[in-house]
Structure formats: structure tokens, C-alpha cells
Design a protein around this motif. Structure first.
Motif, short mmCIF file in Angstrom:
data_model
loop_
_atom_site.label_atom_id
_atom_site.label_comp_id
_atom_site.label_asym_id
_atom_site.label_seq_id
_atom_site.Cartn_x
_atom_site.Cartn_y
_atom_site.Cartn_z
N VAL A 142 0.85 -1.19 0.00
CA VAL A 142 0.00 0.00 0.00
C VAL A 142 0.89 1.24 0.00
CG1 VAL A 142 -1.72 1.28 1.31
CG2 VAL A 142 -1.81 -1.20 1.26
N ASN A 143 0.69 2.12 -0.97
CA ASN A 143 1.44 3.37 -1.01
C ASN A 143 0.75 4.40 -0.13
OD1 ASN A 143 3.44 2.48 -2.78
ND2 ASN A 143 2.17 2.91 -4.56
N ARG A 144 1.30 4.60 1.03
CA ARG A 144 0.72 5.55 1.98
C ARG A 144 0.95 6.98 1.52
NH1 ARG A 144 2.39 3.06 7.86
NH2 ARG A 144 0.82 1.42 7.84
N ILE A 145 -0.04 7.81 1.75
CA ILE A 145 0.10 9.23 1.45
C ILE A 145 1.04 9.82 2.51
CG2 ILE A 145 -1.11 11.44 1.33
CD1 ILE A 145 -3.61 9.84 0.44
N PRO A 146 2.17 10.38 2.09
CA PRO A 146 3.13 10.89 3.08
C PRO A 146 2.61 12.16 3.78
CG PRO A 146 3.86 11.41 0.85
CD PRO A 146 2.62 10.57 0.72
N VAL A 147 3.00 12.29 5.03
CA VAL A 147 2.64 13.47 5.81
C VAL A 147 3.92 14.22 6.14
CG1 VAL A 147 1.68 14.31 7.98
CG2 VAL A 147 0.62 12.36 6.83
N VAL A 148 3.96 15.48 5.74
CA VAL A 148 5.11 16.34 6.05
C VAL A 148 4.59 17.44 6.96
CG1 VAL A 148 6.89 17.85 5.10
CG2 VAL A 148 6.15 15.83 3.81
N LEU A 149 5.10 17.46 8.20
CA LEU A 149 4.65 18.46 9.16
C LEU A 149 5.40 19.77 8.96
CD1 LEU A 149 4.52 16.27 12.41
CD2 LEU A 149 2.67 16.78 10.80
N MET A 200 0.65 20.59 17.15
CA MET A 200 -0.02 19.65 18.07
C MET A 200 0.48 18.22 17.84
SD MET A 200 -2.31 21.27 20.03
CE MET A 200 -3.58 20.08 20.45
N ILE A 201 0.73 17.87 16.59
CA ILE A 201 1.26 16.54 16.27
C ILE A 201 2.72 16.46 16.71
CG2 ILE A 201 1.84 14.94 14.39
CD1 ILE A 201 -0.66 16.17 12.91
N ASP A 202 3.48 17.49 16.41
CA ASP A 202 4.90 17.54 16.76
C ASP A 202 5.10 17.47 18.28
OD1 ASP A 202 7.57 17.74 15.66
OD2 ASP A 202 7.68 19.71 16.63
N GLU A 203 4.18 18.07 19.03
CA GLU A 203 4.27 18.08 20.50
C GLU A 203 3.57 16.87 21.13
OE1 GLU A 203 5.98 20.31 22.52
OE2 GLU A 203 6.82 20.94 20.59
N ASP A 204 3.09 15.95 20.30
CA ASP A 204 2.48 14.68 20.71
C ASP A 204 1.18 14.84 21.50
OD1 ASP A 204 2.46 11.88 20.55
OD2 ASP A 204 3.28 11.71 22.58
N TYR A 205 0.34 15.79 21.08
CA TYR A 205 -1.04 15.84 21.57
C TYR A 205 -1.92 15.02 20.62
CZ TYR A 205 0.24 19.72 24.64
OH TYR A 205 0.82 20.49 25.62
N LEU A 206 -1.53 15.02 19.36
CA LEU A 206 -2.20 14.24 18.32
C LEU A 206 -1.15 13.40 17.61
CD1 LEU A 206 -4.46 17.02 16.73
CD2 LEU A 206 -5.25 15.06 18.07
N ARG A 207 -1.62 12.34 16.97
CA ARG A 207 -0.72 11.48 16.19
C ARG A 207 -1.40 11.14 14.87
NH1 ARG A 207 0.82 7.50 21.17
NH2 ARG A 207 2.23 8.96 22.21
N ILE A 208 -0.60 10.64 13.97
CA ILE A 208 -1.09 10.18 12.67
C ILE A 208 -1.00 8.65 12.65
CG2 ILE A 208 -0.66 10.14 10.18
CD1 ILE A 208 -1.47 12.88 10.95
N GLU A 209 -2.10 8.01 12.29
CA GLU A 209 -2.10 6.56 12.05
C GLU A 209 -2.71 6.34 10.67
OE1 GLU A 209 -3.78 4.08 15.05
OE2 GLU A 209 -2.40 4.84 16.60
N TYR A 210 -2.26 5.28 10.04
CA TYR A 210 -2.74 5.00 8.67
C TYR A 210 -3.84 3.96 8.68
CZ TYR A 210 0.82 7.83 6.47
OH TYR A 210 1.57 8.89 6.05
N LEU A 239 -4.42 6.11 3.83
CA LEU A 239 -4.83 7.42 4.31
C LEU A 239 -4.31 7.72 5.72
CD1 LEU A 239 -8.54 7.45 3.14
CD2 LEU A 239 -6.58 8.54 2.03
N PRO A 240 -3.71 8.90 5.90
CA PRO A 240 -3.26 9.31 7.24
C PRO A 240 -4.43 9.91 8.02
CG PRO A 240 -2.57 10.94 5.62
CD PRO A 240 -3.28 9.84 4.87
N LEU A 241 -4.75 9.30 9.15
CA LEU A 241 -5.86 9.76 9.98
C LEU A 241 -5.35 10.21 11.35
CD1 LEU A 241 -8.39 6.88 9.18
CD2 LEU A 241 -8.21 9.12 8.07
N LEU A 242 -6.10 11.09 11.98
CA LEU A 242 -5.71 11.61 13.29
C LEU A 242 -6.15 10.68 14.41
CD1 LEU A 242 -6.68 15.35 12.76
CD2 LEU A 242 -4.37 14.43 12.98
#
Length: 192
Positions: free
Chosen positions: A5-12, A85-95, A99-102
């Protein structure tokens, strides 16, 4: 043989955001609750912006208490806040597939659980004052940990006016929550 599966990359990109206020963190998490494992950063930004996007309205995301919180900012700036918020680990990305989901981190969930519980507790207070238990029907769809936190708050307050609403709520809840409601009622009655 499984297909890759080719995941959609997430660049913060946090831009120049160094810190957010506690209120900003709470409101972003409040809006994120509508997106957990259903949507990603873009949808969260649209909720916070107050977008009239067809998908936002179709999913009734405009009913979120944080809808339009950043109405005066550009979407790109809101994305910096979300990425922080993602960088500070309040939220995360899971696939989910590609698709990258919160999702919430443990810390993010702890904050959101308390914020949501306080919000529902305030609605509970209003229902008690008006003698109209509307909020108990909303609670059926609410995470059990949030419900248990609301019951803790009611128990801490010890207000006997809650007993009639708790009685009505106990009739429609699960046995586990019902047992906790009985404990809360007992504590309130013992304080009187």
C-alpha cells in the motif's frame, strides 16, 4: 502475495509556532475529536476555520463546539497549529490503508476527555436547573471514560438536585454505568 500500500506521506510544518495557549490546545483537541480515525489534518483545519465545505456540512461537523474557532486565520496558518499539536504529541497520525488519519496521544486524550466531560457536565447542570434531562440521551453515544469522568464531577459536587436526572439516566444506561450511578447517588445522599 499481498499488495504493498502506497501511503500518502505526511510532512509536518509548524511554521514559526513555538507554543500554543492551553485554550488553543483544548479547542484544537475538541475539534480533533470529530476527526479521530475518520479524517486527517485538512478536515480538522476546515472545522477550526469554520469552512462551509460540502463534506464538513454533510458530516455535520459544523455542530462541533470548536467549529470556526480560528475563523479569522488562513487555513495554512491553522495547519501550522495542527502540525505543532502533532509535533508536540497531543495528536498522532495513524494509517488506515493509505490514508493518514488523526488519533489522540495519551496526553491529548486526557485533555480532551476532561474538556468534553466539563462541557457535558455544564449541559447536565442546565438540564437539572430546567428539570429536563435532555443530555442523558446524548450520553448514549459518548465514550464511557468521559461518562465516568462526568459522574466523578457530579459526585465531587455532591448536589442533591442531580439525583432525579441520575435516576432517569440509570434506566437507559448499561449495568456497569448504572452501578457507578448508584454509587454517586449514595455519596450525594450521604453528604446531605
Amino acid at each position: 502475495m499481498s499488495r504493498r500500500v502506497n501511503r500518502i506521506p505526511v510532512v509536518l510544518d509548524t511554521g514559526n509556532i513555538k507554543e500554543l495557549s492551553q485554550e488553543d490546545i483544548k479547542m484544537i483537541l475538541r475539534a480533533a475529536d470529530m476527526c479521530i480515525m475518520k479524517a486527517g489534518r485538512n478536515m480538522l483545519a476546515k472545522i477550526l476555520k469554520g469552512s462551509k465545505d460540502k463534506k464538513v456540512l454533510e458530516l455535520k461537523l459544523d455542530e462541533c463546539p470548536a467549529y470556526g474557532y480560528y475563523h479569522d486565520l488562513k487555513l495554512a496558518d491553522i495547519m501550522h497549529y495542527i502540525d505543532w499539536m502533532i509535533d508536540e504529541d497531543y495528536l498522532r497520525i495513524e494509517y488506515e490503508g493509505r490514508l493518514p488519519l488523526l488519533v489522540f496521544s495519551d496526553e491529548g486524550w486526557a485533555i480532551e476527555k476532561e474538556t468534553f466531560a466539563q462541557e457535558l457536565y455544564q449541559q447536565f447542570c442546565l438540564d437539572v436547573k430546567e428539570n429536563n434531562p435532555r443530555v442523558i440521551h446524548k450520553l448514549i453515544k459518548v465514550n464511557r471514560k468521559v461518562i465516568l469522568r462526568i459522574l466523578d464531577i457530579i459526585e465531587e459536587e455532591g448536589n442533591k438536585e442531580f439525583i432525579s436526572c441520575l435516576e432517569a439516566y440509570k434506566k437507559i444506561e448499561t449495568k456497569r454505568i448504572g452501578r457507578r450511578i448508584i454509587e454517586v447517588e449514595k455519596t450525594i445522599k450521604d453528604k446531605v
